[in-house]
Design a protein around this motif. Sequence first.
Motif, PDB file in Angstrom:
ATOM      1  N   LEU A 349       1.055  -1.194   0.029  1.00 37.42           N
ATOM      2  CA  LEU A 349       0.120   0.034   0.055  1.00 37.42           C
ATOM      3  C   LEU A 349       0.806   1.316  -0.081  1.00 37.42           C
ATOM      4  CD1 LEU A 349      -2.493  -1.166   2.736  1.00 37.42           C
ATOM      5  CD2 LEU A 349      -2.856  -0.818   0.344  1.00 37.42           C
ATOM      6  N   ALA A 350       1.917   1.110   0.577  1.00 34.92           N
ATOM      7  CA  ALA A 350       2.723   2.455   0.793  1.00 34.92           C
ATOM      8  C   ALA A 350       3.619   2.636  -0.427  1.00 34.92           C
ATOM      9  CB  ALA A 350       3.834   2.128   2.125  1.00 34.92           C
ATOM     10  N   GLN A 352       2.449   1.817  -3.301  1.00 37.52           N
ATOM     11  CA  GLN A 352       1.363   2.221  -4.600  1.00 37.52           C
ATOM     12  C   GLN A 352       1.163   3.623  -4.258  1.00 37.52           C
ATOM     13  OE1 GLN A 352      -1.897  -0.469  -3.455  1.00 37.52           O
ATOM     14  NE2 GLN A 352      -1.254  -2.083  -4.902  1.00 37.52           N
ATOM     15  N   ALA A 353       0.920   4.010  -2.907  1.00 39.71           N
ATOM     16  CA  ALA A 353       0.870   5.590  -2.615  1.00 39.71           C
ATOM     17  C   ALA A 353       2.155   6.348  -3.220  1.00 39.71           C
ATOM     18  CB  ALA A 353       0.458   5.697  -1.239  1.00 39.71           C
ATOM     19  N   ARG A 357       1.919   9.123  -6.198  1.00 41.15           N
ATOM     20  CA  ARG A 357       2.537  10.747  -5.660  1.00 41.15           C
ATOM     21  C   ARG A 357       3.615  11.146  -6.569  1.00 41.15           C
ATOM     22  NH1 ARG A 357       3.029   8.836  -0.330  1.00 41.15           N
ATOM     23  NH2 ARG A 357       5.097   9.097  -0.514  1.00 41.15           N
TER      24      ARG A 357
END
Length: 365
Positions: A349-350, A352-353, A357
Amino acid sequence: MPLHPGPGLLDAVVAIPVRDEADHLPACLEALAQQQQSAGLAVLLLLNDCRDGSAGIARRWAASAGIPVLLQEVRLPPAARHVGEARGQALDAAALWLEACGPSSSGEALLLTTDADSRVAPDWLQANRRALGAGADAVAGFVEYDLAAAPDLPPALAARLQAQARYAALLARIDSLADAEPHDPWPRHRMASGASLALTLAAYRRIGGLPRLPVGEDRALAAAVQAAGLRLRHAPEVRVATSCRRLGRAAGGAAATLARWQAEPELTGDPQLEAPGAAWRRAVLRGQARAAHARGGLAGLAPLLGLEAAILDPLQGPPFAAAWQEVERRSLRLAARAVPPALLPSAMLAAQALILRRGGVQAWR
């Protein structure tokens, strides 16, 4: 006996080390026989002290394959009885075979290797040739575990393998955003596996052959290609399926790793599967170092790299990849630490974020 093509008719040899692979070898060989646009292809099997039916399987297949096949039966001494030596001897023999056939009429002669427990895709040879034709000197293919062919694989281990593959794809996307290389553009992956490696004959001779390591000879070959200033392409379209066996032939190899993960699920994996922030910082630093190396001022990055300028000064001369390999070897700041298996979902998840960004799209897988 092998079939002997005339001068210039042989331009690609697949070298495969084989040791007691009767269970998997028929599927491996059949996949090679089904290659699209296989003109100029030959196969060399190095049968290393086989005591099951592997040699018989190889001889029967060679008699009906319809392509040149060379069988070499060897018994390696105890100190050299490992995959690095076996694959190295197979590739060396394949290189001599190519050279004996004379210059190819279709372009650069090509060496390839895969594993006897793996199945290459029908367009494997074709996809490798396309990548080399686009300017690569060597190609690392994308290798997936064949989960469908392993019904006895514990569900938790299968889930871990799938999660690690997805996470590795996200880290490859981070690499491409922070430090893009023109010869290895997105989409790309990060692996270099003996189940799918290809390089030109000229590149193989330039690096002095395969490093004879008991474990990790495939990554060492990729590193040697890059250290020599040659172009390595991580091609996702070059695909291979490999077995999920937990009883392998190489101590410390993939099968042994799977067995350890099955026995101890919380053991961390490949250090390259580091946290997304660490992967981003590493790639950014690598990009900065690449630019500084091109300008002749690598030592100016000493504070960022955590190294003395006196260490970096001598690294200005070699190709950048060789210099960066030495930087990573020496810098404690760049020591990689794998994400624990239990934290892989949050790490994905990190990652992908971070990708979103930075203006990137999702991973190719």
